[in-house]
Design an enzyme around this catalytic site. Structure first.
Site, mmCIF file in Angstrom:
data_model
loop_
_atom_site.group_PDB
_atom_site.id
_atom_site.type_symbol
_atom_site.label_atom_id
_atom_site.label_comp_id
_atom_site.label_asym_id
_atom_site.label_seq_id
_atom_site.Cartn_x
_atom_site.Cartn_y
_atom_site.Cartn_z
ATOM 1 N N GLU A 56 1.508 -14.136 -7.152
ATOM 2 C CA GLU A 56 2.767 -13.572 -7.752
ATOM 3 C C GLU A 56 4.092 -14.452 -7.762
ATOM 4 O O GLU A 56 4.907 -13.980 -6.868
ATOM 5 C CB GLU A 56 3.071 -12.184 -7.122
ATOM 6 C CG GLU A 56 1.587 -11.110 -7.520
ATOM 7 C CD GLU A 56 2.077 -9.835 -6.925
ATOM 8 O OE1 GLU A 56 2.839 -9.560 -6.255
ATOM 9 O OE2 GLU A 56 1.229 -8.842 -7.298
ATOM 10 N N GLU A 58 -5.973 -8.420 -8.996
ATOM 11 C CA GLU A 58 -5.507 -7.619 -7.591
ATOM 12 C C GLU A 58 -5.243 -6.218 -8.109
ATOM 13 O O GLU A 58 -4.349 -6.059 -9.327
ATOM 14 C CB GLU A 58 -4.158 -8.113 -7.159
ATOM 15 C CG GLU A 58 -4.053 -7.555 -5.916
ATOM 16 C CD GLU A 58 -2.686 -8.208 -5.220
ATOM 17 O OE1 GLU A 58 -2.792 -9.425 -4.981
ATOM 18 O OE2 GLU A 58 -1.765 -7.452 -4.805
#
Length: 510
Positions: free
Chosen positions: A251, A358
């Protein structure tokens, strides 16, 4: 006397076997139930066994309490023209993407919670995920260093600048919370598990802001950061652990995220240009030079809002494009950014796979654990189906085990998990999310190929051809009422099913 004793023993054995495979439910008031496991008891499910046509095996989990409840139904030799409506039309000759796998993440938090259980309870937890009688996870994520689900932030080379990485060393967490459970999972799965690695942050001295969270990588350390990955792979290889893939870092959006909680998560910010440059000039060549050229590189490891524009810019660098095998995508904000963005990405780059790397519930407005929440399981199932219908080739959950508050996490970023550990009772709880994942991972093995199937206004569904030539259809009914649906498969006929309210069903036939 001997005959009676034999009958009693037979009945006892049958009872024990049935009990061993049955959920013990517990209701915590969150709109559903968990299944309770401990050192001596856990619910399991036998591997799928082929049934002869016209029969089909049907597995159902629902809000009412069924978990992988097995029944059989039969196809009827009826022409599709005779039906008033067709809910799911399976067109097996039209094939789409192939599956890479299903799994979760070996975070520090997962290992910490597993460690709190007795040996037998821990074994039941690992078997629940990885054994043939479990949900058969086969693709898992391993953090390179610390995450927000660690006891503290850390890298493998903290301290003063060390461009040669002479100080590089695995952390105690690797030896206590990751490596033992990875090796146990490999053993339980019979070696049928692949892994990919993701880094959250580089050492502070490599970064522009001198912190674990935020900032970017200093260009003068691009090559050192790539060698850092090599050091990690080398250390794990020494311990018998090999990697199938690696992402370009968790991220990058977190480096500039406006919300304070998320902004404190360890991260490295990348632009499309800097990421492509690092892959082309450092990561790709360094992996190949050091004997890891077979590792699949997955770019992005972030949300759908980056699609397809970010990857379009990354792939404008032809060298980076050549090194990158696929795109890693997270599920957060999927309710805002549609799954059609995945198809747009696939249509632009059909030679690059897409994996969801995820997911978790309880991460934003309704934070933490909700034991037994059926709606959270439904959210998982719906997202997986939508992803699969838009070219995703695998779906990886976040923490495989958390405690009852949703940790540990050193920044109090509590979330939910498919398995929740109650250390004081030496129990763990299988949530509806666990069974939602299992309706895919158990019945759609690696190399299964999606086959075209029509969409219904009544339910969510997706169909796959398994390696054993069987067809698996997963169907989600989020409605408050039962639904009668028809599945039509050319050459097989018509299968009519009654789907209970709020249910998830997997149908397998040959």
């Amino acid at each position: 006397m001997d005959i009676r004793l034999g009958v009693i023993l037979f009945i006892f054995v049958v009872y024990i076997r049935l009990a061993h495979f049955t959920c013990i439910p517990r209701d915590y008031g969150y709109g559903g139930t968990v299944c309770v496991c401990n050192a001596t008891y856990c619910d399991f499910l036998d591997p799928v066994k082929k049934v002869n046509f016209p029969k089909a095996v049907v597995y159902t989990s629902n809000l009412a309490g069924l978990r992988f409840h097995r029944t059989t139904e039969s196809f009827k030799n009826i022409s599709a023209d005779e039906l008033e409506s067709i809910d799911i039309n399976v067109t097996r000759h039209r094939t789409l993407q192939s599956i890479h796998g299903w799994g979760g993440a070996f975070t520090d938090a997962a290992g910490i919670n597993m460690e709190t259980l007795s040996d037998d309870a821990r074994e039941n937890l690992l078997r629940s995920y990885f054994a043939k009688e479990g949900i058969e996870y086969n693709l898992c994520r391993v953090p390179i260093g610390g995450t927000d689900f660690s006891l503290e932030a850390y890298s493998y080379d903290d301290g003063e600048p060390d461009p040669e990485l002479k100080r590089f060393a695995l952390n105690r967490a690797d030896f206590d919370y990751k490596i033992p459970y990875i090796k146990a999972a490999l053993n339980i799965s019979g070696g049928n598990m692949r892994m990919f690695a993701s880094a959250w942050t580089a050492p502070k001295w490599m970064k522009t802001n001198g912190n674990y969270h935020g900032g970017t990588l200093k260009p003068e350390f691009y090559e050192a950061w790539a060698r850092y990955y090599i050091k990690f792979f080398d250390e794990y290889k020494k311990r018998g652990i090999h990697f199938w893939g690696v992402t370009t870092g968790n991220e990058p959006s977190l480096a500039k995220f406006p919300l304070v909680t998320f902004q404190s998560i360890s991260s490295i910010g990348w632009t499309s240009h800097t990421l492509a440059t690092w892959v082309a000039e450092a990561l790709g060549p360094t992996l190949h030079k050091n004997g890891y050229g077979n590792i699949n590189i997955m770019a992005l490891d972030d949300q759908r809002y980056y699609l397809p524009w970010f990857m379009d810019l990354v792939f404008k660098n032809p060298i980076a494009r050549n090194y990158i095998n696929g795109t890693a995508v997270h599920w957060y904000w999927d309710n805002i950014f549609p799954a059609s963005l995945l198809t747009k990405l696939h249509n632009k780059f059909p030679d690059k796979f897409i994996i969801s790397t995820e997911a978790c519930k309880g991460f934003f407005l309704s934070r933490g654990v909700k034991l037994g929440s059926w709606s959270r399981g439904e959210d998982y199932a719906q997202d997986i189906i939508e992803d699969l219908r838009n070219w995703v080739t695998g779906w990886i959950d976040w923490n495989m085990a958390l405690n009852e508050t949703g940790g540990p996490t050193y920044i109090n970023n509590i979330v939910d998990s498919p398995i929740v550990v109650n250390a004081s009772a030496n129990e763990f709880y299988k949530q509806p999310m666990f069974y939602a994942l299992g309706h895919f991972s158990k019945f759609i093995p690696r190399t299964s190929v999606r086959v075209d199937s029509s969409e219904s206004s009544k339910v969510w569904s997706v169909a796959f051809r398994r390696p054993d030539k069987g067809i698996a259809v997963v169907i989600l009914n989020r409605g408050k009422a039962d639904q009668n649906i028809t599945i039509v498969d050319e050459g097989k006929g018509v299968l009519t099913l009654n789907l209970t309210a709020h249910s998830l069903t997997t149908v397998v036939y040959w």
